[in-house]
Scaffold this motif. Structure first.
Motif, PDB file in Angstrom:
ATOM      1  N   ASP A 279      36.614  -2.017 -50.452  1.00 35.65           N
ATOM      2  CA  ASP A 279      35.451  -1.691 -50.753  1.00 35.65           C
ATOM      3  C   ASP A 279      35.392  -2.011 -52.359  1.00 35.65           C
ATOM      4  OD1 ASP A 279      34.197  -0.872 -48.636  1.00 35.65           O
ATOM      5  OD2 ASP A 279      35.115   1.128 -48.913  1.00 35.65           O
ATOM      6  N   GLY A 280      36.068  -3.126 -52.755  1.00 37.86           N
ATOM      7  CA  GLY A 280      36.088  -3.673 -54.084  1.00 37.86           C
ATOM      8  C   GLY A 280      36.804  -2.896 -55.159  1.00 37.86           C
ATOM      9  N   ASN A 281      37.628  -2.005 -54.552  1.00 36.38           N
ATOM     10  CA  ASN A 281      38.455  -0.958 -55.363  1.00 36.38           C
ATOM     11  C   ASN A 281      39.831  -1.933 -55.762  1.00 36.38           C
ATOM     12  OD1 ASN A 281      39.784   0.826 -56.885  1.00 36.38           O
ATOM     13  ND2 ASN A 281      39.572   2.590 -55.458  1.00 36.38           N
ATOM     14  N   ARG A 295      32.486  -5.998 -61.366  1.00 34.34           N
ATOM     15  CA  ARG A 295      32.518  -5.181 -59.952  1.00 34.34           C
ATOM     16  C   ARG A 295      31.065  -4.913 -59.750  1.00 34.34           C
ATOM     17  NH1 ARG A 295      35.647   0.388 -58.025  1.00 34.34           N
ATOM     18  NH2 ARG A 295      34.983   0.349 -56.073  1.00 34.34           N
ATOM     19  N   GLU A 296      30.455  -5.203 -58.424  1.00 27.71           N
ATOM     20  CA  GLU A 296      28.814  -4.918 -58.176  1.00 27.71           C
ATOM     21  C   GLU A 296      29.043  -4.065 -56.997  1.00 27.71           C
ATOM     22  OE1 GLU A 296      26.714  -8.422 -57.691  1.00 27.71           O
ATOM     23  OE2 GLU A 296      26.839  -8.664 -59.809  1.00 27.71           O
ATOM     24  N   LYS A 297      28.915  -2.613 -57.110  1.00 23.14           N
ATOM     25  CA  LYS A 297      28.899  -1.560 -55.951  1.00 23.14           C
ATOM     26  C   LYS A 297      30.254  -1.529 -55.415  1.00 23.14           C
ATOM     27  CE  LYS A 297      24.043  -1.746 -55.072  1.00 23.14           C
ATOM     28  NZ  LYS A 297      22.929  -1.983 -54.317  1.00 23.14           N
ATOM     29  N   ASP A 298      30.439  -1.990 -53.963  1.00 21.07           N
ATOM     30  CA  ASP A 298      31.717  -2.040 -53.441  1.00 21.07           C
ATOM     31  C   ASP A 298      32.248  -3.710 -53.388  1.00 21.07           C
ATOM     32  OD1 ASP A 298      29.783  -3.159 -51.693  1.00 21.07           O
ATOM     33  OD2 ASP A 298      30.532  -1.858 -50.015  1.00 21.07           O
ATOM     34  N   GLN A 299      31.836  -4.501 -54.394  1.00 23.53           N
ATOM     35  CA  GLN A 299      32.364  -5.984 -54.040  1.00 23.53           C
ATOM     36  C   GLN A 299      32.917  -6.318 -55.646  1.00 23.53           C
ATOM     37  OE1 GLN A 299      30.027  -8.280 -50.980  1.00 23.53           O
ATOM     38  NE2 GLN A 299      28.663  -7.173 -51.954  1.00 23.53           N
ATOM     39  N   LYS A 444      34.766  -8.262 -50.888  1.00 26.22           N
ATOM     40  CA  LYS A 444      34.781  -6.984 -50.481  1.00 26.22           C
ATOM     41  C   LYS A 444      35.903  -6.196 -50.309  1.00 26.22           C
ATOM     42  CE  LYS A 444      32.302  -3.526 -47.376  1.00 26.22           C
ATOM     43  NZ  LYS A 444      31.616  -2.651 -48.285  1.00 26.22           N
ATOM     44  N   ASN A 445      36.768  -6.823 -49.159  1.00 27.71           N
ATOM     45  CA  ASN A 445      37.995  -6.401 -48.818  1.00 27.71           C
ATOM     46  C   ASN A 445      38.937  -7.110 -49.024  1.00 27.71           C
ATOM     47  OD1 ASN A 445      37.076  -3.449 -47.882  1.00 27.71           O
ATOM     48  ND2 ASN A 445      36.212  -4.475 -46.539  1.00 27.71           N
ATOM     49  N   LEU A 446      40.271  -6.978 -49.011  1.00 27.68           N
ATOM     50  CA  LEU A 446      41.202  -8.076 -49.060  1.00 27.68           C
ATOM     51  C   LEU A 446      42.759  -7.451 -48.631  1.00 27.68           C
ATOM     52  CD1 LEU A 446      42.974 -10.754 -50.235  1.00 27.68           C
ATOM     53  CD2 LEU A 446      43.053  -9.522 -52.309  1.00 27.68           C
TER      54      LEU A 446
END
Length: 461
Positions: A279-281, A295-299, A444-446
């Motif tokens: 979630d972009g964290n 970083r835009e919201k969760d991306q 978004k996820n990695l």
């Protein structure tokens, strides 16, 4: 025109020859049956090309007489003007996933049929048929030879008006349960294609209501999937998907099928990623270097030139898998890198046409191999993309690309690979992100693993 006429004659001759041969069916458990149900966009109205008339050796269809014949377009015969639908491209993908199986398509869609006609005993005037009863009858006949593996469904356009949308959800839920019960397949995947969302189209409240029912079925009922129709395009009638979109739709149906049928055990029970971001964290990305990334919201948003994320990896990492959840706001004007190793040892890039190109260079810095995807990415749709690098005996290295759990490309470098340091760059193929294949996209996820993951495993993350 002469060339096209020759191709049509040639493909027709090939089909006729194949149809004349006696079909040899595999063992029942290896004959995977797919029921195609709904109305005209499942039956298909796309314009047929010569390639649509070339049989696949392990894809069959049930004809009007209930016999198995090579699957060529049109698969359906509900009306005189049936054309390209999503079923055949789905079946070709399914057959490619396992060389031991043959796929059998059961055409049962009826153009113009409302969901009220998809119940026992109901009659549909346009096609002078009983859609539900005919689907059950054809499928039971087919199940004497094979095993039902999925029901592909596209229907709802006829129910977007008047009071029909108010009853649609209940009728859809009843249909799914009833079909499964009649066919003795309570856990059979039921996959619903989204109604058309053609460019510049404004949805009515009725269409929104039917769409909500489709999504609710996927969210609330077991083994039900939903397939997006975003960015698909239409025939001139602005009602039916055109042939290229129908082929893409079939591939999307297959991606959803793979997700529904993936093994239930989570991959994290066996494999632990080296690095991970959800979630972009970026908290799980150790020693990460960010350059002009928002970083835009969760991306995370990569903006092109000068925008880059650099990660440190073990310098001896020669076999690994990178899994990414990405969205492209637009296709690049030039090839742009989703990720790359310094020196362009491995570059996974997006081409201007939306293909994925995974390239590996040899130690001489001149020799290289590229795995290109057949599937083309579309803007503003989320994709799970996985790139796998595997060191092989004898100094060879293989690259594999997966899109939404389906293998999309593979290549092997026969020469020793170019050496690299322990780094991986996202958003470009250069340390500073400038002028070296920059790409705009959202991440978004990695996950990065020090081993090979296959397609179903990547979808469990």
């Amino acid at each position: 025109m002469k060339t096209l006429f020759f191709l049509l004659l040639t493909s027709a001759a090939l089909f006729a020859a194949a149809a004349d041969e006696k079909i040899k069916l595999p063992a029942r458990e290896n004959f995977h049956l797919i029921l195609l149900a709904g109305q005209s966009n499942m039956a298909g109205r796309g314009v047929i090309s010569p390639s649509d008339r070339i049989p696949h050796p392990r894809v069959l269809m049930q004809n009007r007489q209930g016999k198995w014949v090579p699957a060529v377009e049109p698969v359906h015969y509900d009306k005189d003007f049936a054309g390209v639908g999503p079923g055949r491209s789905f079946a070709i993908r399914l057959a490619a996933s396992d060389p031991a199986i043959t796929v059998g398509l059961i055409p049962a869609a009826c153009g113009g049929s409302p969901i009220a006609s998809w119940q026992p005993g109901a009659y549909h005037e346009q096609t002078q048929s009983h859609p539900y009863d005919d689907a059950v009858r054809r499928t039971r006949r087919a199940m004497k030879d094979g095993t039902l593996k999925a029901i592909l469904f596209h229907q709802g356009e006829a129910d977007c008006y008047g009071s029909a949308p108010n009853q649609y959800r209940e009728r859809l839920f009843t249909l799914i349960r009833s079909l499964r019960q009649e066919l003795g397949a309570p856990a059979c995947p039921f996959i619903i294609g989204q109604l058309s969302r053609f460019p510049q189209e404004t949805w009515s409240e009725g269409k929104k209501s039917v769409d909500a029912a489709h999504r609710a079925a996927a969210a609330e009922l077991p083994a039900v999937g939903f397939v997006s129709s975003e960015q698909l395009t239409s025939n001139p009638d602005r009602i039916h998907f055109d042939a290229p979109s129908q082929r893409e739709f079939g591939r999307r149906y297959y991606g959803t099928y793979r997700r529904l049928t993936a093994p239930p055990s989570p991959v994290f029970a066996t494999f632990t990623p080296i690095l991970a971001m959800r979630d972009g964290n970026p908290a799980g990305l150790s020693r990460a270097q960010f350059v002009k990334i928002n970083r835009e919201k969760d991306q995370l948003r990569f903006a092109g030139n000068g925008s880059r994320l650099a990660l440190k990896l073990p310098p001896d990492l020669k076999t690994f898998t990178v899994v990414m959840d990405v969205t492209l706001p637009k296709l690049p004007e030039k090839e742009g890198a989703l990720f790359a190793r310094p020196g362009c040892h491995n570059v996974l890039a997006v081409t201007p046409s939306g293909q994925l190109a995974f390239t590996i260079f040899a130690a001489d810095r001149k020799t290289f191999c590229t795995a290109r995807s057949e599937t083309e990415l579309l803007p503003n749709l989320p994709y799970r993309i996985a790139g796998t690098v595997r060191e092989l005996p004898g100094g060879e290295t293989s690259l594999t690309v997966h899109i939404n759990g389906t293998e999309a490309g593979r290549v092997t470098l026969r020469e020793p690979a170019f050496p690299y340091d322990g780094a991986l760059s996202f958003g470009s193929a250069a340390p500073d992100g400038n002028a070296a294949m920059p790409l705009e996209y959202r991440l978004k996820n990695l996950w990065i693993f020090d081993r090979v993951l296959d397609g179903p495993e990547t979808m469990q993350l």
